[in-house]
Design a protein around this motif. Structure first.
Motif, PDB file in Angstrom:
ATOM      1  N   GLU A  13       3.829  15.732  -0.412  1.00  0.00           N
ATOM      2  CA  GLU A  13       2.936  14.474  -0.706  1.00  0.00           C
ATOM      3  C   GLU A  13       3.430  14.048  -1.943  1.00  0.00           C
ATOM      4  O   GLU A  13       3.208  14.866  -3.182  1.00  0.00           O
ATOM      5  CB  GLU A  13       1.450  15.116  -0.612  1.00  0.00           C
ATOM      6  CG  GLU A  13       0.794  15.240   0.604  1.00  0.00           C
ATOM      7  CD  GLU A  13      -0.552  15.716   0.604  1.00  0.00           C
ATOM      8  OE1 GLU A  13      -1.493  14.589   0.865  1.00  0.00           O
ATOM      9  OE2 GLU A  13      -1.031  16.853   0.179  1.00  0.00           O
TER      10      GLU A  13
ATOM     11  N   GLN B 210       1.097  10.031  -1.004  1.00  0.00           N
ATOM     12  CA  GLN B 210       1.789   9.643   0.290  1.00  0.00           C
ATOM     13  C   GLN B 210       2.392  10.796   0.727  1.00  0.00           C
ATOM     14  O   GLN B 210       3.071  11.561   0.495  1.00  0.00           O
ATOM     15  CB  GLN B 210       2.823   8.400   0.099  1.00  0.00           C
ATOM     16  CG  GLN B 210       2.483   7.312  -0.468  1.00  0.00           C
ATOM     17  CD  GLN B 210       1.532   6.670   0.474  1.00  0.00           C
ATOM     18  OE1 GLN B 210       1.862   6.437   1.534  1.00  0.00           O
ATOM     19  NE2 GLN B 210       0.227   6.016  -0.292  1.00  0.00           N
TER      20      GLN B 210
ATOM     21  N   ARG C 126       4.816  12.961   3.447  1.00  0.00           N
ATOM     22  CA  ARG C 126       6.068  12.452   4.169  1.00  0.00           C
ATOM     23  C   ARG C 126       6.634  13.754   4.511  1.00  0.00           C
ATOM     24  O   ARG C 126       6.651  14.738   4.201  1.00  0.00           O
ATOM     25  CB  ARG C 126       6.947  12.055   3.043  1.00  0.00           C
ATOM     26  CG  ARG C 126       8.388  11.519   3.566  1.00  0.00           C
ATOM     27  CD  ARG C 126       9.037  10.857   2.607  1.00  0.00           C
ATOM     28  NE  ARG C 126       8.961  11.106   1.149  1.00  0.00           N
ATOM     29  CZ  ARG C 126      10.201  11.954   0.711  1.00  0.00           C
ATOM     30  NH1 ARG C 126      11.235  11.899   1.559  1.00  0.00           N
ATOM     31  NH2 ARG C 126      10.135  12.393  -0.395  1.00  0.00           N
TER      32      ARG C 126
END
Length: 407
Positions: free
Chosen positions: A149, A153, A155
């Motif tokens: 993160e 965000q 991923r």
């Protein structure tokens, strides 16, 4: 008041509408497929790898509290798989397997202690696992991170999953064990949607490489006393995505008392059960005894290591060595006096049982066994509970002789 209909062509232009139509994704036809009846004998059996615990092409979880013998069990499991031997009581299907044990919290010395102790106890040689056992330690540089993160965000690190799949295929790994799961990613472990994506990514690895991925997970504090699949720390999505979830439980004090095991010995016994769908009662779980094995590595005046090794263990039956004749003697004694149901009473029926069997009703271990015997005899009708007034006119439960005489 009448509202004039809107003409979207006038508002956004004919050309924009045409462009939107042409850029739209084509609609896929959805059609139901008629089932093609099959001869059951032609359906391939499920590709089990290890007993009914590990299934090829799927993710399995192991949930255990600290100090439960998890690392000991995993070392023994890895050796059983790599050698193709069933010394832990689980069938290794279709011969020896190639196993990759990737530990992210212990160094190689500690891992080697567990592996070599198990090899000593089970009489394994290097030839028994030659070329089939692979071990990596996160503490010695072999780290693993599959998701992150960054700035809020989430991923998935797809290149890592691709590299894992490629290495599993290159080495022809049958079982990959990642211990612990929480150290294999950098994502908030309570986030169900994110953990679900990680678990499913591992599922794709297992499917693509035709292997079993075993993710080892810690319990929450609340689940440390009595472990079930729901005791797993963090998001439940990991458990939901797994094909099986093995839970390790240390023997409880109550179980030890009923089995006649002393408090000092209790910590040596661990049960393992697949709790994915239905919680297995103690007698249905697989039980193991943790046995100390001397590595023979003493140096000068420094003592060597005694390392725990898991060995199959059979849950004792309270009725071992108890015969129908014993029951008849107990019934005769019960019938000749006033015997209370409560273990706190000086007239407890357990004293009658202890006298017949030569047990000590005031000993914790014997008392637990006596309780089990009385409970079973009441259950099958050999004895029964009768509520009646005592000398003080208080209604209390007494143990009396029942109708049936079977033990």
């Amino acid at each position: 008041m009448t509202v004039a209909p809107r003409d979207f062509a006038d508002e956004i232009g004919d050309s924009a509408i045409v462009a939107a139509i042409h850029s739209a994704k084509p609609v896929r036809l959805v059609r139901a497929s008629p089932y093609s009846w099959r001869d059951p004998a032609t359906i391939p059996p499920r590709p089990w790898v290890y007993g009914r615990w590990f299934l090829r092409g799927t993710v399995a979880c192991v949930v255990a509290p600290g100090g439960s013998g998890k690392s000991t069990m995993l070392a023994g499991t890895a050796l059983a798989l790599a050698s193709g031997q069933d010394f832990l009581g689980k069938k290794v299907w279709e011969g020896p397997k190639r196993v990759w044990l990737w530990n992210l919290e212990d160094d190689m010395d500690e891992l080697s202690r567990s592996i070599q102790a198990a090899a000593i106890h089970h009489d394994l040689t290097p030839d028994d696992v030659a070329g089939r056992l692979f071990v990596d330690s996160g503490m010695e540089g072999a780290g693993l991170c599959t998701a992150v993160e960054t700035d809020g965000q989430f991923r998935l690190l797809e290149p890592i999953y691709e590299a894992l799949t490629a290495e599993i295929e290159r080495r022809r790994i049958d079982v990959l064990i990642v211990d612990p799961f929480v150290s294999s990613h950098e994502v908030e472990e309570n986030a169900n949607s994110k953990i679900d994506k990680i678990a499913k990514a591992w599922g794709r690895v297992a499917k693509a490489a035709n292997c079993v991925v075993v993710l080892v997970h810690h319990t929450s504090k609340a689940g440390s006393a009595d472990v079930t699949a729901m005791s797993a720390r963090g998001a439940v999505a990991l458990i939901n995505a797994a094909r099986s979830t093995l839970v390790l439980n240390r023997m409880t004090d109550e179980q030890a008392q009923e089995l006649g095991i002393t408090p000092e010995q209790r910590g040596r016994y661990v049960s393992v059960a697949d709790d994915k769908h239905n919680r297995a009662p103690a007698e249905k779980a697989d039980w193991y005894e943790l046995i100390g094995v001397d590595l023979g590595n003493a140096v000068d005046h420094r003592p060597g290591d005694s390392i725990a090794v898991a060995a199959p263990w059979t849950l004792p039956d309270p009725f071992d060595d108890v015969t129908v004749e014993h029951l008849e003697q107990v019934k005769t004694l019960i019938d000749s006096g006033e015997w209370r149901e409560s273990p706190q009473s000086p007239q407890w029926a357990g004293y009658a049982v202890a006298k017949v069997l030569g047990l000590n009703a005031d000993s914790k271990s014997d008392k637990g066994r006596i309780k089990s015997l009385l409970r079973q005899w009441v259950s099958n009708g050999a004895l029964k509970v009768d509520r009646r007034e005592d000398k003080s006119r208080q209604v209390r439960p007494y143990i009396v002789v029942g109708r049936r005489a079977d033990a």
